[in-house]
Every structure is written in C-alpha cells, then in structure tokens.
Design a protein around this motif. Structure first.
Motif, short mmCIF file in Angstrom:
data_model
loop_
_atom_site.label_atom_id
_atom_site.label_comp_id
_atom_site.label_asym_id
_atom_site.label_seq_id
_atom_site.Cartn_x
_atom_site.Cartn_y
_atom_site.Cartn_z
N ASN A 41 0.82 -1.21 0.00
CA ASN A 41 0.00 0.00 0.00
C ASN A 41 0.85 1.26 0.00
O ASN A 41 0.41 2.32 0.46
N ASN A 42 2.05 1.14 -0.49
CA ASN A 42 2.99 2.26 -0.61
C ASN A 42 3.57 2.22 -2.01
O ASN A 42 4.00 1.17 -2.48
N ILE A 43 3.57 3.36 -2.70
CA ILE A 43 3.97 3.38 -4.10
C ILE A 43 5.43 2.97 -4.28
O ILE A 43 5.79 2.30 -5.25
N ASN A 73 1.35 12.58 -6.25
CA ASN A 73 0.16 13.28 -5.74
C ASN A 73 -0.59 14.02 -6.84
O ASN A 73 -1.48 14.83 -6.56
N SER A 74 -0.25 13.72 -8.07
CA SER A 74 -0.87 14.42 -9.19
C SER A 74 -2.32 14.01 -9.39
O SER A 74 -2.69 12.85 -9.14
N HIS A 140 -1.66 -6.37 -14.92
CA HIS A 140 -2.81 -5.49 -14.70
C HIS A 140 -3.00 -5.13 -13.23
O HIS A 140 -3.36 -3.99 -12.91
N ASP A 141 -2.78 -6.08 -12.32
CA ASP A 141 -2.96 -5.80 -10.90
C ASP A 141 -2.00 -4.73 -10.42
O ASP A 141 -2.34 -3.93 -9.53
N TYR A 142 -0.79 -4.71 -10.98
CA TYR A 142 0.16 -3.65 -10.63
C TYR A 142 -0.39 -2.28 -11.03
O TYR A 142 -0.31 -1.32 -10.27
N LEU A 143 -0.94 -2.21 -12.24
CA LEU A 143 -1.49 -0.95 -12.72
C LEU A 143 -2.67 -0.50 -11.86
O LEU A 143 -2.78 0.67 -11.49
N LEU A 149 -3.31 3.98 -5.57
CA LEU A 149 -2.42 4.74 -4.70
C LEU A 149 -2.24 6.19 -5.17
O LEU A 149 -2.14 7.11 -4.36
N ILE A 150 -2.20 6.40 -6.48
CA ILE A 150 -2.04 7.75 -7.02
C ILE A 150 -3.32 8.56 -6.87
O ILE A 150 -3.30 9.77 -6.64
N LYS A 151 -4.46 7.88 -7.01
CA LYS A 151 -5.78 8.53 -6.90
C LYS A 151 -5.95 9.70 -7.88
O LYS A 151 -6.29 10.83 -7.49
#
Length: 222
Positions: A41-43, A73-74, A140-143, A149-151
């Motif tokens: 849960n951390n980029i 955070n974009s 795909h799960d990575y993406l 996480l980026i939201k």
C-alpha cells in the motif's frame, strides 16, 4: 544475485527444459492465488515489487523495468501501452523521440512539466514482438494498484491499445478519442499515442485539440 546472473540462470534452465528436464511441479502463474497476492500500500514498495517481478515472458528479454514516473500526488495520470526501446535501454521514462514528443504535448499544451503529472504503462517491461492480453493481464494488478495509490482525478489513455484494453471496447478509436469516458469510476480521456503521431504526423492537430480538452477538464477541477 545480480540481474545478469538471474538472466543467465533463466536462460540455462530454459535450455535444459527444451531437452525434457523438469525441476518442480508445474506452477500456474496466472492462477487466482497468485494474482490475488496482497500488494504493498505504498507506491515505493510497489515499485520494488514490480522491479523484482518475473511472472511473465517479458522478464526474460527486458533490460530495465519501467514502473512509473512523476508526481505521486498528481490529479492527472497518463497511461501508455509499454516502454519504448529507448526507455528499456536506458531505464528512463520520456527518452527517445516518442518521449520527447510526449513532453512537448504536456508542456506546450497543458502548461505543466512532466514532473507535475504521473506517467506509467500497461506493462512495465518492453516486449519483443508486441503485446498480447495474457501479458497485459499479468501486469494489470500492478497498474490497478498504482491507480489506487495515485488517486488521479483524470486518466489519459495514450493510444488505441491502451484504450481498448482498459475499457474492453472495440469502438472506432478515431471517433471515441477526446471524449470523456470512465474507467473504474475515474474520468478518462483518450488520445493518440506519441508513437502513432510520429508515424502519422497529420493527426497531431487532433491530438492537440484532445490535449486542450484535457487542460480544460483539469482547470475545471480548481
């Protein structure tokens, strides 16, 4: 074990396998158990996991893993299909002619820098003979975790391959580009990829108008 040693071991094992050697019971890397492994849960930690991924055939031919680049955070996230040859060679995003063109599209039209947005791809390794759905499915799960996480408040899908895979849609790309769509509740706008525009410069005008729509959408959020 270095990346070079790992690649040599994989090559030797594949060579022996061609003669009928078996080392263990067959593993189904695409099973539900593998794909549902809990991702970080951390980029940064997610990037480390991707850098050590050997789940698909691209791990055997890649030179570098290209996880993502930019502002985590974009509100704006660009997604391409796969790293370019130059990116794979150097291990850097936005290099080569397609990367330079994408920078111009971002900076000259959106009036922001490449560091202000977040960029990634469907798969994180360069393919040798083009992508297929099995390869993209593996990554795909990575993406999806990156997006979580980026939201982002807007996703820009670069190119028909990216659009078709994300939205599972075979509609005429030239008719759908520039329109506001939705991916997993997140607004999405698709436009031509830089690679396509380098081969077909006459479409740059259309891409320019698509980028203006993206700019207007982002300004409307403020």
């Amino acid at each position: 074990m270095t990346k070079l040693v790992k690649n040599r071991v994989l090559k030797h094992l594949n060579y022996l396998k061609s003669f009928g050697y078996e080392y263990h019971e067959h593993l189904d890397f695409f099973s539900t158990n593998i794909k549902n492994v809990k991702l970080p849960n951390n980029i940064s930690d997610l990037g480390v996991s991707v850098n050590h991924c050997y789940l698909c055939e691209l791990s055997k031919c890649r030179k570098n893993v290209l996880f993502g680049y930019g502002n985590i955070n974009s509100d704006l996230m660009f997604i391409g299909d796969e790293p370019s040859n130059s990116e794979d060679e150097l291990g850097l995003h936005y290099v080569g002619k397609s990367g330079e063109l994408l920078i111009k599209m971002i900076e000259n039209v959106l009036n922001v820098t490449k560091e202000d947005v977040y960029f990634t791809t469907l798969v994180k390794c360069k393919s040798l003979n083009g992508l297929n759905n099995t390869i993209v499915d593996t990554c795909h799960d990575y993406l999806l975790k990156q997006i979580e996480l980026i939201k982002p408040k807007l996703i820009v899908a670069l190119g028909e391959k990216t659009y078709s895979y994300l939205l599972k849609n075979s509609d005429n790309f030239s008719q759908i580009r520039g329109k506001e769509l939705v991916f997993n509740t997140i607004p999405l706008i698709t436009t031509y990829s830089p690679t396509f525009l380098l081969r077909n410069p006459s479409f740059k005008k259309d891409a320019y108008y698509d980028m203006l729509k993206i700019k207007n959408y982002m300004e409307s959020l403020n």
